[in-house]
Design a protein around this motif. Structure first.
Motif, PDB file in Angstrom:
ATOM      1  N   UNK A   3       0.814  -1.220   0.000  1.00 53.85           N
ATOM      2  CA  UNK A   3       0.000   0.000   0.000  1.00 53.85           C
ATOM      3  C   UNK A   3       0.847   1.269   0.000  1.00 53.85           C
ATOM      4  N   UNK A   4       1.952   1.257   0.709  1.00 58.34           N
ATOM      5  CA  UNK A   4       2.825   2.439   0.764  1.00 58.34           C
ATOM      6  C   UNK A   4       3.429   2.705  -0.619  1.00 58.34           C
ATOM      7  N   UNK A   5       3.847   1.657  -1.287  1.00 58.09           N
ATOM      8  CA  UNK A   5       4.422   1.815  -2.635  1.00 58.09           C
ATOM      9  C   UNK A   5       3.371   2.306  -3.626  1.00 58.09           C
ATOM     10  N   UNK A   6       2.151   1.792  -3.495  1.00 58.08           N
ATOM     11  CA  UNK A   6       1.057   2.239  -4.374  1.00 58.08           C
ATOM     12  C   UNK A   6       0.830   3.736  -4.191  1.00 58.08           C
ATOM     13  N   UNK A   7       0.739   4.181  -2.941  1.00 57.81           N
ATOM     14  CA  UNK A   7       0.528   5.603  -2.658  1.00 57.81           C
ATOM     15  C   UNK A   7       1.680   6.449  -3.188  1.00 57.81           C
ATOM     16  N   UNK A   8       2.903   5.977  -3.019  1.00 57.17           N
ATOM     17  CA  UNK A   8       4.074   6.720  -3.497  1.00 57.17           C
ATOM     18  C   UNK A   8       4.050   6.846  -5.013  1.00 57.17           C
ATOM     19  N   UNK A   9       3.728   5.767  -5.707  1.00 59.01           N
ATOM     20  CA  UNK A   9       3.645   5.820  -7.169  1.00 59.01           C
ATOM     21  C   UNK A   9       2.546   6.778  -7.608  1.00 59.01           C
ATOM     22  N   UNK A  10       1.411   6.728  -6.923  1.00 58.23           N
ATOM     23  CA  UNK A  10       0.305   7.618  -7.270  1.00 58.23           C
ATOM     24  C   UNK A  10       0.706   9.083  -7.088  1.00 58.23           C
ATOM     25  N   UNK A  11       1.361   9.390  -5.971  1.00 56.45           N
ATOM     26  CA  UNK A  11       1.798  10.772  -5.723  1.00 56.45           C
ATOM     27  C   UNK A  11       2.799  11.229  -6.785  1.00 56.45           C
ATOM     28  N   UNK A  12       3.752  10.375  -7.112  1.00 64.32           N
ATOM     29  CA  UNK A  12       4.753  10.729  -8.122  1.00 64.32           C
ATOM     30  C   UNK A  12       4.104  10.959  -9.480  1.00 64.32           C
TER      31      UNK A  12
END
Length: 60
Positions: A3-12
């Motif tokens: 979930x943290x990686x998903x959020x980071x990719x979305x923000x980027x």
């Protein structure tokens, strides 16, 4: 991806493409669907959901 990686990719993606980020994610879903990698398709769909949440309420 977790979930943290998903959020980071979305923000980027949102920072790089702004309002067009959701369209970019949808394009990636179609592209990886052609490759047949179900895990990657699922990740990109989760990124789409995260982008929708980043945009906040009142934006469709």
């Amino acid at each position: 991806m977790n979930a943290v990686e998903i959020q980071a990719h979305a923000r980027q993606l949102f920072e790089a493409h702004g309002a067009k980020a959701l369209a970019e994610a949808a394009q990636m879903v179609r592209k990886v669907e052609e490759s047949g990698d179900k895990r990657l398709v699922d990740d990109w769909r989760r990124i789409q959901v995260a982008l929708t949440q980043l945009r906040g309420p009142g934006v469709s």
